[in-house]
Motif scaffolding. Structure first.
Motif, short mmCIF file in Angstrom:
data_model
loop_
_atom_site.label_atom_id
_atom_site.label_comp_id
_atom_site.label_asym_id
_atom_site.label_seq_id
_atom_site.Cartn_x
_atom_site.Cartn_y
_atom_site.Cartn_z
N ASP A 84 0.84 -1.21 0.00
CA ASP A 84 0.00 0.00 0.00
C ASP A 84 0.87 1.26 0.00
N ALA A 85 1.91 1.27 0.83
CA ALA A 85 2.80 2.44 0.89
C ALA A 85 3.52 2.65 -0.44
N THR A 86 3.93 1.54 -1.06
CA THR A 86 4.63 1.64 -2.35
C THR A 86 3.69 2.12 -3.43
N ARG A 87 2.48 1.59 -3.47
CA ARG A 87 1.49 2.04 -4.47
C ARG A 87 1.12 3.50 -4.27
N HIS A 88 1.00 3.92 -3.00
CA HIS A 88 0.69 5.32 -2.71
C HIS A 88 1.80 6.22 -3.25
N TRP A 89 3.04 5.85 -2.99
CA TRP A 89 4.18 6.62 -3.52
C TRP A 89 4.14 6.65 -5.05
N LEU A 90 3.86 5.51 -5.66
CA LEU A 90 3.82 5.45 -7.13
C LEU A 90 2.74 6.37 -7.69
N THR A 91 1.53 6.28 -7.13
CA THR A 91 0.43 7.05 -7.70
C THR A 91 0.49 8.53 -7.34
N ARG A 92 0.96 8.86 -6.12
CA ARG A 92 1.02 10.26 -5.72
C ARG A 92 2.25 10.97 -6.28
N ALA A 93 3.43 10.36 -6.11
CA ALA A 93 4.68 11.02 -6.50
C ALA A 93 5.05 10.74 -7.95
N VAL A 94 5.26 9.48 -8.27
CA VAL A 94 5.79 9.14 -9.60
C VAL A 94 4.80 9.51 -10.70
N ILE A 95 3.52 9.13 -10.51
CA ILE A 95 2.50 9.42 -11.53
C ILE A 95 1.85 10.77 -11.26
N GLY A 96 1.49 11.02 -10.01
CA GLY A 96 0.77 12.25 -9.68
C GLY A 96 1.55 13.52 -9.97
N LEU A 97 2.86 13.48 -9.77
CA LEU A 97 3.72 14.64 -10.09
C LEU A 97 4.37 14.49 -11.46
N ASN A 98 4.01 13.42 -12.16
CA ASN A 98 4.54 13.15 -13.51
C ASN A 98 6.07 13.07 -13.52
N LEU A 99 6.63 12.46 -12.45
CA LEU A 99 8.08 12.31 -12.40
C LEU A 99 8.57 11.31 -13.44
N ARG A 112 5.42 17.22 1.51
CA ARG A 112 4.79 16.51 2.63
C ARG A 112 3.27 16.60 2.55
N GLU A 113 2.75 17.77 2.22
CA GLU A 113 1.30 17.92 2.09
C GLU A 113 0.75 17.07 0.95
N TRP A 114 1.45 17.07 -0.17
CA TRP A 114 1.03 16.29 -1.34
C TRP A 114 1.00 14.80 -1.03
N MET A 115 2.05 14.32 -0.36
CA MET A 115 2.14 12.90 -0.07
C MET A 115 1.20 12.47 1.06
N ALA A 116 0.76 13.42 1.89
CA ALA A 116 -0.16 13.10 2.98
C ALA A 116 -1.57 12.83 2.48
N LYS A 117 -1.88 13.31 1.27
CA LYS A 117 -3.21 13.08 0.71
C LYS A 117 -3.34 11.63 0.26
N THR A 118 -4.57 11.13 0.32
CA THR A 118 -4.76 9.71 0.04
C THR A 118 -5.32 9.42 -1.34
N GLU A 119 -5.83 10.42 -2.04
CA GLU A 119 -6.38 10.13 -3.37
C GLU A 119 -5.25 9.80 -4.35
N PRO A 120 -5.55 8.97 -5.37
CA PRO A 120 -4.49 8.50 -6.28
C PRO A 120 -3.77 9.59 -7.05
N ALA A 121 -4.43 10.67 -7.42
CA ALA A 121 -3.81 11.76 -8.17
C ALA A 121 -3.28 11.31 -9.53
N LEU A 122 -3.99 10.38 -10.18
CA LEU A 122 -3.57 9.96 -11.51
C LEU A 122 -3.87 11.06 -12.50
N ARG A 123 -2.93 11.31 -13.40
CA ARG A 123 -3.13 12.36 -14.40
C ARG A 123 -3.36 11.74 -15.77
#
Length: 197
Positions: A20-35, A186-197
């Motif tokens: 869950d933590a890894t998927r959250h990082w993937l969807t919020r940071a890697v995909i959500g911020l389009n890294l 920190r605020e971005w990663m604290a959110k729980t929605e997937p943030a898929l773009r």
């Protein structure tokens, strides 16, 4: 090692939390911020294998890495395009992890898979050479656990062809993180929605 790609794998709550933590990082940071502009497609298609290593030392990590490299090389890309080998019990120190990458690349060569697969690196304490530990730019490669990301060279080539500005990703990611800042991260990663773009 736990195979989390298989429905038959009995995930303990601990393993479920790791995934869950890894998927959250993937969807919020890697995909959500389009890294990584290539990540969304394989995520949406369910082509990412999440494998948890129970290894506690380098020898165990390399044993599990060999298994995952062989598995990825022998599996149809339509089923598994990429693998995240998660190391929750090993290489917590970034210097040790960084040293281990040398042995991971040696193993790739010994298996005659260099040119077919490659290994990308993510770590909770990731630090680019020449940067300070607290520099926000390091967060482009910071994940909740040490991770060895196994990628297919063919998939990378296709992705680069589809994204002509692929060479600029590194600079763009650093600029994205600088704009966001540590508090914004920190605020971005604290959110729980997937943030898929």
């Amino acid at each position: 090692m736990t195979d989390t790609a298989s429905p038959a794998a009995g995930n303990s709550p601990d393993h479920a939390e790791i995934i869950d933590a890894t998927r959250h990082w993937l969807t919020r940071a890697v995909i959500g911020l389009n890294l990584c502009p290539f990540a969304k497609s394989v995520h949406v298609k369910g082509q990412i294998r999440y494998a948890i290593s129970e290894a506690t030392d380098l020898e165990g990590v390399l044993t599990d890495l060999e298994t995952e490299l062989r598995t990825l090389a022998e599996t149809d890309p339509a089923d598994i395009d990429t693998t995240l080998l998660i190391l929750p019990r090993a290489l917590a120190d970034f210097i040790d992890y960084n040293d281990a990458l040398h042995f991971a690349d040696l193993l790739l060569g010994q298996l005659r898979l260099d040119g077919t697969l490659q290994i990308a690196s993510f770590h909770p304490q990731y630090q680019f050479e020449g940067s300070e530990p607290g520099d926000i730019e390091n967060y482009t490669n910071r994940a909740p656990y040490p991770i060895l990301h196994l990628l297919r060279e063919d998939s990378i080539e296709r992705a680069v062809d589809a994204f002509p500005d692929a060479a600029d990703i590194y600079e763009r990611n650093q600029e994205t993180l600088r704009r966001l800042g540590l508090n914004g991260w920190r605020e971005w990663m604290a959110k729980t929605e997937p943030a898929l773009r």
